[in-house]
Design an enzyme around this catalytic site. Sequence first.
Site, short mmCIF file in Angstrom:
data_model
loop_
_atom_site.label_atom_id
_atom_site.label_comp_id
_atom_site.label_asym_id
_atom_site.label_seq_id
_atom_site.Cartn_x
_atom_site.Cartn_y
_atom_site.Cartn_z
N ARG A 101 0.83 -1.22 0.00
CA ARG A 101 0.00 0.00 0.00
C ARG A 101 0.87 1.27 0.00
O ARG A 101 1.00 1.94 -1.02
CB ARG A 101 -0.96 -0.02 1.21
CG ARG A 101 -2.13 0.94 1.10
CD ARG A 101 -1.82 2.37 1.45
NE ARG A 101 -1.33 2.52 2.81
CZ ARG A 101 -0.77 3.65 3.26
NH1 ARG A 101 -0.64 4.69 2.47
NH2 ARG A 101 -0.33 3.71 4.51
N ASP A 102 1.51 1.56 1.09
CA ASP A 102 2.30 2.79 1.20
C ASP A 102 3.46 2.79 0.22
O ASP A 102 3.80 3.83 -0.37
CB ASP A 102 2.81 2.92 2.65
CG ASP A 102 3.54 4.22 2.92
OD1 ASP A 102 3.35 5.18 2.16
OD2 ASP A 102 4.31 4.28 3.89
N HIS A 162 6.40 4.64 12.51
CA HIS A 162 6.50 4.57 11.05
C HIS A 162 7.60 5.55 10.61
O HIS A 162 7.35 6.74 10.44
CB HIS A 162 5.13 4.96 10.46
CG HIS A 162 5.04 4.85 8.97
ND1 HIS A 162 4.21 3.95 8.34
CD2 HIS A 162 5.65 5.52 7.96
CE1 HIS A 162 4.31 4.07 7.03
NE2 HIS A 162 5.19 5.03 6.78
N HIS A 206 10.82 6.93 8.24
CA HIS A 206 11.40 6.97 6.89
C HIS A 206 12.90 7.19 7.02
O HIS A 206 13.36 7.84 7.98
CB HIS A 206 10.75 8.09 6.07
CG HIS A 206 9.40 7.72 5.55
ND1 HIS A 206 8.79 8.38 4.51
CD2 HIS A 206 8.52 6.75 5.92
CE1 HIS A 206 7.60 7.85 4.26
NE2 HIS A 206 7.41 6.86 5.12
N CYS A 209 10.43 8.98 -1.18
CA CYS A 209 9.86 10.03 -0.35
C CYS A 209 9.40 11.16 -1.25
O CYS A 209 10.22 11.82 -1.89
CB CYS A 209 10.89 10.55 0.65
SG CYS A 209 10.20 11.82 1.73
N ASN A 217 10.39 4.84 3.02
CA ASN A 217 10.07 3.93 4.11
C ASN A 217 11.28 3.12 4.57
O ASN A 217 12.09 2.66 3.75
CB ASN A 217 9.00 2.93 3.64
CG ASN A 217 7.64 3.56 3.52
OD1 ASN A 217 7.16 4.19 4.45
ND2 ASN A 217 7.01 3.40 2.36
MG MG Z 1 5.56 5.68 4.74
#
Ligand code: MG
Length: 312
Positions: free
Chosen positions: A24-25, A222, A224, A255, A264
């Site tokens: 997803r992300d 979460h 990065h 990003c 991520n």
């Molecule tokens: Mg992310």
Amino acid sequence: MRSPTRTPLQGLPERVEVYEVGPRDGLQNESAVVPVEVKAELVRRLVGAGLRTVELTSFVHPRWVPQLADAEQLLDLLGPFDGDLLAGVRAPVLVPNARGLERALARGAREVAVFVSATETFAQRNLGRSRADALAMAADVVGPARERGLDVRGYVSMCFGDPWEGDVDVAAVVDTVVALAEQGCTQLSLGDTIGVATPGQVVALLDALDAAGLGRDRLAVHFHDTYGQALSNTLVALQQGVTTVDASAGGLGGCPFAMSATGNLATEDLVWQLHGLGIDTGVDLPALVATSAWLGERIGRAPASRAVTALT
Ligand code: MG
């Protein structure tokens, strides 16, 4: 394949839930359009590699996220949520609004996720509405979803820095996280969307949330890796008692708010550290590395994971 020497460190959890966001992300932020069959194969391989939490897709309007316009077709290929593939898997889907929730419920989803920015500028620029409106829209999802017995994850983005505002007010982050918790979110994921956080900031936010009554057991992190800080930040979060960590296979998803290919935290890099610390994840690292290498060939981009690069 090489594996890390297991040397435990005191004060860390025995088990960590790796929350895989790649399908997803990750794919949402890749410029390549990935065929739905490849996405389905990615999910199968991730589950096969032992990941027990995989966020599958987003029921967002295709105008906003064309990369995930095939959410229904993907679920067709994966089978029902209680079917052979997904029965033992925590398999959330992102839903931005009440319409998205309808689609998720029609598919039998057991968990959904909502998304709110901690900062006003990002809410306005990225989502085109105020933070208060975004929280109201989340409430349209969280309440009805909880009434139907679903778990709901609340993502809070820009918790440590904002591309336009720069520094972020910790009190504003706490307000946003607490608002989502009060709506009924079962888990809150603290996002460092532009990857600027450093460890002291992480501890300060966790302490501020604790003072506001939000314990570590409801939180996930979460991070990065834009500035190379993701694993340092993860380690201090674990020392603080957080046990759910978001990561993306092969570091999928650049990003979008920094001139960097690194977004991520890569799941392989996380798993290397966790296994080195003697923390059980259930993940088969060689199988995961092979999955990211396979996907890298499909999307024409080498995985942005140090561990994948070192192990292939
Ligand atoms: Mg992310």
